[in-house]
Write a protein that holds these residues in place. Structure first.
Motif, PDB file in Angstrom:
ATOM      1  N   LEU A  97      -2.554 -13.466   0.249  1.00  0.00           N
ATOM      2  CA  LEU A  97      -2.760 -14.885  -0.475  1.00  0.00           C
ATOM      3  C   LEU A  97      -2.664 -16.303   0.490  1.00  0.00           C
ATOM      4  N   LEU A  98      -1.785 -16.842   1.418  1.00  0.00           N
ATOM      5  CA  LEU A  98      -1.708 -17.490   2.443  1.00  0.00           C
ATOM      6  C   LEU A  98      -3.047 -17.152   3.071  1.00  0.00           C
ATOM      7  N   LEU A  99      -3.508 -16.559   3.796  1.00  0.00           N
ATOM      8  CA  LEU A  99      -4.245 -16.373   4.315  1.00  0.00           C
ATOM      9  C   LEU A  99      -5.691 -16.163   3.912  1.00  0.00           C
ATOM     10  N   GLU A 100      -6.065 -16.478   2.498  1.00  0.00           N
ATOM     11  CA  GLU A 100      -7.090 -16.176   2.285  1.00  0.00           C
ATOM     12  C   GLU A 100      -7.728 -18.006   2.005  1.00  0.00           C
ATOM     13  N   LYS A 101      -6.139 -18.486   1.322  1.00  0.00           N
ATOM     14  CA  LYS A 101      -6.657 -20.703   1.104  1.00  0.00           C
ATOM     15  C   LYS A 101      -6.326 -20.893   2.262  1.00  0.00           C
ATOM     16  N   ALA A 102      -6.385 -20.369   3.431  1.00  0.00           N
ATOM     17  CA  ALA A 102      -6.817 -20.987   4.796  1.00  0.00           C
ATOM     18  C   ALA A 102      -8.214 -20.864   5.083  1.00  0.00           C
ATOM     19  N   LYS A 103      -8.573 -19.115   5.040  1.00  0.00           N
ATOM     20  CA  LYS A 103      -9.744 -19.078   5.110  1.00  0.00           C
ATOM     21  C   LYS A 103     -10.863 -20.163   3.902  1.00  0.00           C
ATOM     22  N   ILE A 104      -9.900 -19.564   3.114  1.00  0.00           N
ATOM     23  CA  ILE A 104     -11.556 -20.872   2.191  1.00  0.00           C
ATOM     24  C   ILE A 104     -11.655 -22.517   2.915  1.00  0.00           C
ATOM     25  N   ASP A 105      -9.806 -23.026   2.860  1.00  0.00           N
ATOM     26  CA  ASP A 105     -10.262 -24.190   3.412  1.00  0.00           C
ATOM     27  C   ASP A 105     -10.942 -24.567   5.051  1.00  0.00           C
ATOM     28  N   ALA A 106     -10.527 -23.311   5.684  1.00  0.00           N
ATOM     29  CA  ALA A 106     -11.469 -23.516   6.578  1.00  0.00           C
ATOM     30  C   ALA A 106     -12.781 -23.290   6.770  1.00  0.00           C
ATOM     31  N   LYS A 107     -13.069 -23.342   5.796  1.00  0.00           N
ATOM     32  CA  LYS A 107     -14.710 -22.973   5.697  1.00  0.00           C
ATOM     33  C   LYS A 107     -15.130 -24.148   4.389  1.00  0.00           C
ATOM     34  N   ILE A 108     -14.401 -24.579   4.014  1.00  0.00           N
ATOM     35  CA  ILE A 108     -15.523 -25.837   2.969  1.00  0.00           C
ATOM     36  C   ILE A 108     -15.210 -26.763   4.524  1.00  0.00           C
ATOM     37  N   GLY A 109     -14.270 -26.417   5.590  1.00  0.00           N
ATOM     38  CA  GLY A 109     -14.092 -27.797   6.556  1.00  0.00           C
ATOM     39  C   GLY A 109     -15.440 -27.487   7.760  1.00  0.00           C
ATOM     40  N   ASN A 110     -16.226 -26.615   7.163  1.00  0.00           N
ATOM     41  CA  ASN A 110     -17.269 -26.526   8.179  1.00  0.00           C
ATOM     42  C   ASN A 110     -16.943 -25.617   9.228  1.00  0.00           C
ATOM     43  N   PHE A 111     -15.777 -25.326   9.246  1.00  0.00           N
ATOM     44  CA  PHE A 111     -15.591 -24.243  10.275  1.00  0.00           C
ATOM     45  C   PHE A 111     -16.065 -22.614  10.241  1.00  0.00           C
ATOM     46  N   SER A 112     -16.548 -22.042  11.373  1.00  0.00           N
ATOM     47  CA  SER A 112     -17.070 -20.311  11.058  1.00  0.00           C
ATOM     48  C   SER A 112     -15.807 -19.203  11.584  1.00  0.00           C
ATOM     49  N   TYR A 113     -15.089 -19.305  12.366  1.00  0.00           N
ATOM     50  CA  TYR A 113     -13.630 -18.653  12.400  1.00  0.00           C
ATOM     51  C   TYR A 113     -12.536 -19.911  11.760  1.00  0.00           C
ATOM     52  N   LEU A 114     -11.644 -18.504  11.676  1.00  0.00           N
ATOM     53  CA  LEU A 114      -9.876 -19.541  11.854  1.00  0.00           C
ATOM     54  C   LEU A 114      -8.874 -18.279  13.159  1.00  0.00           C
ATOM     55  N   TYR A 115      -8.281 -19.176  13.831  1.00  0.00           N
ATOM     56  CA  TYR A 115      -7.330 -18.373  15.087  1.00  0.00           C
ATOM     57  C   TYR A 115      -6.278 -18.088  14.273  1.00  0.00           C
ATOM     58  N   LEU A 116      -5.125 -17.615  14.673  1.00  0.00           N
ATOM     59  CA  LEU A 116      -3.783 -17.555  15.240  1.00  0.00           C
ATOM     60  C   LEU A 116      -2.823 -16.819  16.061  1.00  0.00           C
ATOM     61  N   CYS A 117      -2.124 -17.251  16.503  1.00  0.00           N
ATOM     62  CA  CYS A 117      -1.702 -16.655  17.961  1.00  0.00           C
ATOM     63  C   CYS A 117      -0.300 -15.972  17.082  1.00  0.00           C
ATOM     64  N   THR A 118      -0.091 -14.898  17.700  1.00  0.00           N
ATOM     65  CA  THR A 118       1.440 -14.180  17.611  1.00  0.00           C
ATOM     66  C   THR A 118       1.523 -13.105  18.222  1.00  0.00           C
ATOM     67  N   ASP A 119       2.508 -12.508  17.787  1.00  0.00           N
ATOM     68  CA  ASP A 119       3.260 -11.208  18.703  1.00  0.00           C
ATOM     69  C   ASP A 119       3.007  -9.608  18.343  1.00  0.00           C
ATOM     70  N   HIS A 120       2.967 -10.140  16.844  1.00  0.00           N
ATOM     71  CA  HIS A 120       2.812  -8.626  15.680  1.00  0.00           C
ATOM     72  C   HIS A 120       2.178  -8.061  16.101  1.00  0.00           C
ATOM     73  N   ILE A 121       1.894  -7.605  16.170  1.00  0.00           N
ATOM     74  CA  ILE A 121       0.466  -5.903  16.052  1.00  0.00           C
ATOM     75  C   ILE A 121       0.181  -5.211  15.021  1.00  0.00           C
ATOM     76  N   GLY A 122      -1.106  -5.171  14.183  1.00  0.00           N
ATOM     77  CA  GLY A 122      -1.386  -4.818  13.024  1.00  0.00           C
ATOM     78  C   GLY A 122      -0.730  -5.561  11.403  1.00  0.00           C
ATOM     79  N   TYR A 123      -0.379  -6.299  11.951  1.00  0.00           N
ATOM     80  CA  TYR A 123      -0.223  -7.326  10.472  1.00  0.00           C
ATOM     81  C   TYR A 123      -1.850  -7.844  10.302  1.00  0.00           C
ATOM     82  N   TYR A 124      -1.847  -8.536  10.771  1.00  0.00           N
ATOM     83  CA  TYR A 124      -2.952  -8.974  10.907  1.00  0.00           C
ATOM     84  C   TYR A 124      -4.249  -8.796  11.023  1.00  0.00           C
TER      85      TYR A 124
END
Length: 150
Positions: A97-124
Motif C-alpha cells: 500500500l505504501l509502495l503503491e502510494k509512492a508510485k502514484i506520487d512519483a508518476k504525478i511528479g512526472n517521474f518514469s521510475y522509482l528506486y530503492l536500496c535494500t539488502d532484502h532479496i525477494g520482497y520488493y
C-alpha cells in the motif's frame, strides 16, 4: 487501511516525526527526520513525501519518497525509503500500500521510475521492482538498488 501523506495532512506531522524517529533514527540522526518532514509540508516540489499507514487511528507503518537515500547513485531519483510495517501486521502485503502510494506520487511528479536500496532479496521483486546494480553509502557499506516503472 489508509495511507496518509504528511504533505497533504500536516496535522500528522508531529506523530510522523516521532514514528519515523522511533523506527529509523539513531541518537545522532533524530533531526534528519524532524527537519525533512517539517519542511516537506511547505515545499511546492513533489519531493519529499512522507507517509503513514493507519489502521483506524493506529500507525502501523511508514515510508518516504525522497531525492536520495544516502547512496552513490545520485543520478537516480526518486527513492522509496524507510519502509516499515509493525511486526504484528507483517505478512498481509501492507507494505504494498505504501509502495503503491509512492508510485502514484512519483508518476504525478512526472517521474518514469522509482528506486530503492535494500539488502532484502525477494520482497520488493513481488511488487515489480527489478535489481539494477549496487550502490555505495557514505558510511562504507553497499546496498542493492532496485527500480520499477511508474
Amino acid at each position: 487501511m489508509e495511507v496518509m501523506s504528511i504533505k497533504k495532512s500536516p496535522e500528522y506531522k508531529d506523530k510522523a516525526i516521532k514514528y519515523f524517529q522511533s523506527k529509523w533514527a539513531s541518537t545522532n540522526s533524530m533531526k534528519v527526520y524532524d527537519d525533512c518532514i517539517t519542511n516537506c509540508i511547505t515545499t511546492s516540489s513533489p519531493l519529499p513525501q512522507w507517509y503513514l499507514l493507519l489502521n483506524r487511528d493506529e500507525i502501523i507503518g511508514c515510508a518516504g519518497l525522497i531525492t536520495n537515500d544516502f547512496i552513490s547513485r545520485m543520478d537516480l531519483y526518486p527513492w522509496v525509503c524507510a519502509l516499515y510495517i509493525e511486526k504484528e501486521f507483517r505478512g498481509n502485503a501492507y507494505g504494498s500500500l505504501l509502495l503503491e502510494k509512492a508510485k502514484i506520487d512519483a508518476k504525478i511528479g512526472n517521474f518514469s521510475y522509482l528506486y530503492l536500496c535494500t539488502d532484502h532479496i525477494g520482497y520488493y521483486e513481488k511488487y515489480g521492482f527489478k535489481y539494477i546494480g549496487t550502490g555505495y553509502h557514505p558510511w562504507g557499506e553497499s546496498s542493492r538498488i532496485y527500480s520499477v516503472e511508474v
